[in-house]
Motif scaffolding. Structure first.
Motif, PDB file in Angstrom:
ATOM      1  N   VAL A 122     -73.274   2.896 113.631  1.00  0.00           N
ATOM      2  CA  VAL A 122     -73.919   4.147 114.048  1.00  0.00           C
ATOM      3  C   VAL A 122     -73.035   5.344 113.679  1.00  0.00           C
ATOM      4  O   VAL A 122     -73.507   6.374 113.181  1.00  0.00           O
ATOM      5  N   ALA A 123     -71.684   5.201 113.888  1.00  0.00           N
ATOM      6  CA  ALA A 123     -70.769   6.297 113.588  1.00  0.00           C
ATOM      7  C   ALA A 123     -70.735   6.589 112.087  1.00  0.00           C
ATOM      8  O   ALA A 123     -70.796   7.740 111.653  1.00  0.00           O
ATOM      9  N   ILE A 124     -70.657   5.539 111.283  1.00  0.00           N
ATOM     10  CA  ILE A 124     -70.548   5.725 109.826  1.00  0.00           C
ATOM     11  C   ILE A 124     -71.851   6.264 109.250  1.00  0.00           C
ATOM     12  O   ILE A 124     -71.863   7.090 108.330  1.00  0.00           O
ATOM     13  N   GLU A 125     -73.016   5.824 109.760  1.00  0.00           N
ATOM     14  CA  GLU A 125     -74.302   6.249 109.203  1.00  0.00           C
ATOM     15  C   GLU A 125     -74.587   7.723 109.474  1.00  0.00           C
ATOM     16  O   GLU A 125     -75.489   8.278 108.857  1.00  0.00           O
ATOM     17  N   LYS A 126     -73.828   8.323 110.373  1.00  0.00           N
ATOM     18  CA  LYS A 126     -73.975   9.765 110.571  1.00  0.00           C
ATOM     19  C   LYS A 126     -73.514  10.511 109.322  1.00  0.00           C
ATOM     20  O   LYS A 126     -73.992  11.601 109.022  1.00  0.00           O
ATOM     21  N   ILE A 127     -72.550   9.877 108.629  1.00  0.00           N
ATOM     22  CA  ILE A 127     -72.020  10.500 107.393  1.00  0.00           C
ATOM     23  C   ILE A 127     -72.712   9.923 106.166  1.00  0.00           C
ATOM     24  O   ILE A 127     -73.138  10.655 105.268  1.00  0.00           O
ATOM     25  N   HIS A 128     -72.799   8.568 106.131  1.00  0.00           N
ATOM     26  CA  HIS A 128     -73.420   7.880 104.982  1.00  0.00           C
ATOM     27  C   HIS A 128     -74.546   6.977 105.476  1.00  0.00           C
ATOM     28  O   HIS A 128     -74.270   5.876 105.971  1.00  0.00           O
ATOM     29  N   PRO A 129     -75.788   7.403 105.355  1.00  0.00           N
ATOM     30  CA  PRO A 129     -76.914   6.535 105.752  1.00  0.00           C
ATOM     31  C   PRO A 129     -76.947   5.247 104.906  1.00  0.00           C
ATOM     32  O   PRO A 129     -76.389   5.193 103.810  1.00  0.00           O
ATOM     33  N   ASP A 130     -77.645   4.237 105.417  1.00  0.00           N
ATOM     34  CA  ASP A 130     -77.816   2.926 104.733  1.00  0.00           C
ATOM     35  C   ASP A 130     -76.487   2.228 104.539  1.00  0.00           C
ATOM     36  O   ASP A 130     -76.313   1.411 103.617  1.00  0.00           O
ATOM     37  N   THR A 131     -75.530   2.517 105.389  1.00  0.00           N
ATOM     38  CA  THR A 131     -74.237   1.853 105.272  1.00  0.00           C
ATOM     39  C   THR A 131     -74.310   0.420 105.773  1.00  0.00           C
ATOM     40  O   THR A 131     -73.571  -0.451 105.295  1.00  0.00           O
ATOM     41  N   GLU A 132     -75.228   0.141 106.683  1.00  0.00           N
ATOM     42  CA  GLU A 132     -75.323  -1.198 107.307  1.00  0.00           C
ATOM     43  C   GLU A 132     -75.570  -2.275 106.259  1.00  0.00           C
ATOM     44  O   GLU A 132     -74.957  -3.345 106.284  1.00  0.00           O
ATOM     45  N   LYS A 133     -76.459  -1.989 105.302  1.00  0.00           N
ATOM     46  CA  LYS A 133     -76.786  -2.972 104.264  1.00  0.00           C
ATOM     47  C   LYS A 133     -75.568  -3.305 103.415  1.00  0.00           C
ATOM     48  O   LYS A 133     -75.287  -4.472 103.113  1.00  0.00           O
ATOM     49  N   ALA A 134     -74.788  -2.290 103.036  1.00  0.00           N
ATOM     50  CA  ALA A 134     -73.594  -2.505 102.200  1.00  0.00           C
ATOM     51  C   ALA A 134     -72.537  -3.294 102.961  1.00  0.00           C
ATOM     52  O   ALA A 134     -71.857  -4.158 102.386  1.00  0.00           O
ATOM     53  N   ILE A 135     -72.421  -3.030 104.265  1.00  0.00           N
ATOM     54  CA  ILE A 135     -71.419  -3.745 105.070  1.00  0.00           C
ATOM     55  C   ILE A 135     -71.787  -5.213 105.178  1.00  0.00           C
ATOM     56  O   ILE A 135     -70.934  -6.097 105.060  1.00  0.00           O
TER      57      ILE A 135
END
Length: 576
Positions: free
Chosen positions: A556-569
């Motif tokens: 949630v914290a990272i997606e505030k800066i870079h959306p769609d980060t969950e898929k890459a992680i």
């Protein structure tokens, strides 16, 4: 006209008037007389017609017929005797009428009209009497001769029927060539009977004539029936049955040449019986005597059909016996292998699985199988000796095959029980090895990932899993082996250890994703103070073993800066 002439005429006038009156009277007389003569002639013509009418009635002929008939019938004789007097009187009156009519004609022509009129009156009276007598006699004779009339009518109908049958025979002579001479003789015999009928009728022997008529009717009925059924009977007797006999002989020869046993069918004897019966039927048909022939021919056809069916049955049985012998032989070989397997497995597994009580059953199966083998050998020897019908041999083989199929089911049940127990043991051992590998893999993954914190229940679950494995190892060491308990324990161990393995993999996967998320987030901590604070909270959750919470907060914290980060992680964690 002069005075003298007129005076003379006046004087002669009475004489002239008188002369004219005489002439008128004379003419009137002749006219009246002529009219009377015409009336008498017309009356005489009418009387003559009545006379001719009664004269033309053939009373003498009918009387003669009645007299002839009375000779053989007493009742009729009495009636005829009573009629003779009336007949004689009638004949006298008729003859007298002839003379009286002739006299009237002469009297009328000669002008004796009064006498003629009187004579006509007598003629009329005599005609009335004669007509009454003739009518009575005619009715009496007709009643007496009614039998003859009826017989005449009936014989005429029979003659018409006879002519129709002769015409039918001539028009369809090709259908009756074989029996034509006999049919012609029958026709001639019936014609002679018609002549005999006429002779008896002429002799007024009506009873005998009636007997002849009845026989003619019966013969015509028989002849009509003969002409109706004869063509089909001839076709059957001269065509169908001989071809069937040829077919039987051909099939018999072919089957014998092939080696089929047929002695029990007595083909030659049966064909000879049919041939003898057929000769008799052909003789009857030759003389146009079809009575009983149809039944004989049907019996012959049935017998031949049965022979053909029986030969075909034995022929097919011969072929099927060879196939069935191979099938039985293969079944015996397969069963022998199954029993060998059962014996071998039982020797190894009887004590291991506690099957000592199966020994008597296996011995009984071997004994029963020996009986089947012996029966197969006996049937094979019978087939080789060719001394009994192959249909019986085939029936024996089918019964043996059915018994072997039932026996196969019994042996397979024993075999499946023994092999199933061994397979269950081998399966349990293979699954135990797999469980050992899963436990080692799970422990290695936990050590390799060096999680900051792991739930205390993991250690308890790990010990429980090891206990399941120990139980399986102990059960496999028992003699006899308790298969039922082993399978139940194996199912419980697999369910527990696989569930534990999946849970550990899920925790390790989540922890890896948290680590990847923190690595990604660390790149931006110096630039985003808010991100630094959120990642710090995620790190604390990670160290406390709250991996799911830590992953959620980090993403949630990272997606505030870079959306769609969950898929890459997730993709990066999956590669670790």
């Amino acid at each position: 006209m002069g005075g003298n002439e007129f005076t003379t005429m006046i004087k002669d006038y009475p004489a002239i008037i008188g002369g004219i009156a005489f002439l008128v009277l004379l003419m009137t007389y002749f006219i009246v007389r002529n009219n009377q003569k015409k009336k008498l002639r017309k009356e005489l013509d009418d009387l003559n017609v009545r006379y001719t009418s009664i004269k033309t009635i053939p009373l003498p002929f009918k009387l003669n017929k009645a007299v002839a008939l009375s000779r053989v019938n007493e009742d009729i004789a009495t009636v005829v005797q009573n009629c003779k007097g009336t007949f004689d009187s009638t004949q006298v009156n008729i003859k007298r009428l002839q003379y009286m009519i002739s006299d009237s004609e002469d009297l009328t022509e000669t002008g004796k009209l009064g006498a003629a009129k009187s004579n006509n009156r007598e003629i009329r009276e005599l005609l009335d009497e004669a007509e009454q007598q003739v009518s009575l006699l005619n009715q009496t004779f007709d009643k007496i001769l009614q039998q003859e009339v009826e017989q005449r009518e009936q014989i005429n109908l029979l003659k018409d029927e006879f002519r129709s049958l002769r015409s039918s025979l001539n028009e369809n002579s090709t259908n009756y060539v074989y029996s034509y001479e006999a049919l012609e003789r029958k026709m001639l015999e019936i014609e002679k009977m018609f002549s005999t009928f006429e002779e008896w009728m002429f002799a007024s022997e009506f009873a005998k004539a009636n007997e002849v008529k009845s026989e003619i009717r019966q013969r015509l009925t028989d002849l009509e029936n003969t002409l109706t059924i004869l063509p089909d009977l001839l076709m059957t007797a001269r065509g169908v049955i001989p071809r069937m006999m040829e077919e039987v002989n051909a099939n018999y020869s072919g089957a014998r040449h092939k080696g089929v046993y047929l002695r029990h069918l007595e083909i030659i004897k049966n064909v000879e019986m049919v041939s003898e019966s057929l000769k008799g039927d052909l003789h009857s048909l030759k003389f146009a005597e079809p009575e009983g022939v149809e039944e004989h021919l049907e019996d012959c056809k049935k017998r031949l059909v049965q022979l053909l069916q029986q030969i075909e049955k034995e022929n097919k049985s011969f072929d099927e016996v060879a196939q069935m012998q191979n099938t039985v032989k293969n079944d015996c070989t397969h069963l022998e292998n199954m029993l060998t397997n059962v014996t071998d497995v039982y020797a190894k597994a009887s004590m291991r699985f506690g099957f000592e009580d199966m020994e008597e059953g296996i011995i009984a199966l071997k004994t029963q199988f020996s009986g089947f083998k012996q029966k197969a050998v006996t049937i094979g020897e019978s087939a080789q000796a060719n001394n009994q019908p192959y249909s019986s041999i085939l029936l024996s083989l089918r019964e043996l095959k059915q018994a072997l199929d039932i026996f196969f089911t019994e042996v397979r049940g024993v075999q499946e029980k023994l092999n199933g127990a061994c397979q269950d043991e081998n399966h349990a051992k293979a699954q135990l090895r797999k469980l050992h590998l899963i436990m080692n893999e799970m422990e290695c993954k936990v050590r390799k990932n060096r999680l900051p914190f792991i739930s205390p229940s993991y250690e308890e679950d790990l010990k429980a899993a090891e206990k399941h494995i120990v139980v399986l190892e102990d059960l496999l060491k028992e003699i006899p082996l308790n298969i039922k308990k082993l399978n139940a324990s194996l199912s419980e161990a697999i369910d527990f250890i696989y569930r534990l393995f999946n849970n550990v993999n899920k925790i390790l996967g989540t922890a890896n994703m948290v680590e990847e998320a923190l690595v990604v987030g660390n790149r931006y901590r110096s630039s985003y103070p808010e991100l630094d604070s959120d990642l710090t909270h995620a790190e604390l959750a990670y160290r406390n073993g709250e991996y799911t919470k830590a992953l959620k907060e980090a993403i949630v914290a990272i997606e505030k800066i870079h959306p769609d980060t969950e898929k890459a992680i997730k993709e990066s964690a999956a590669r670790v």
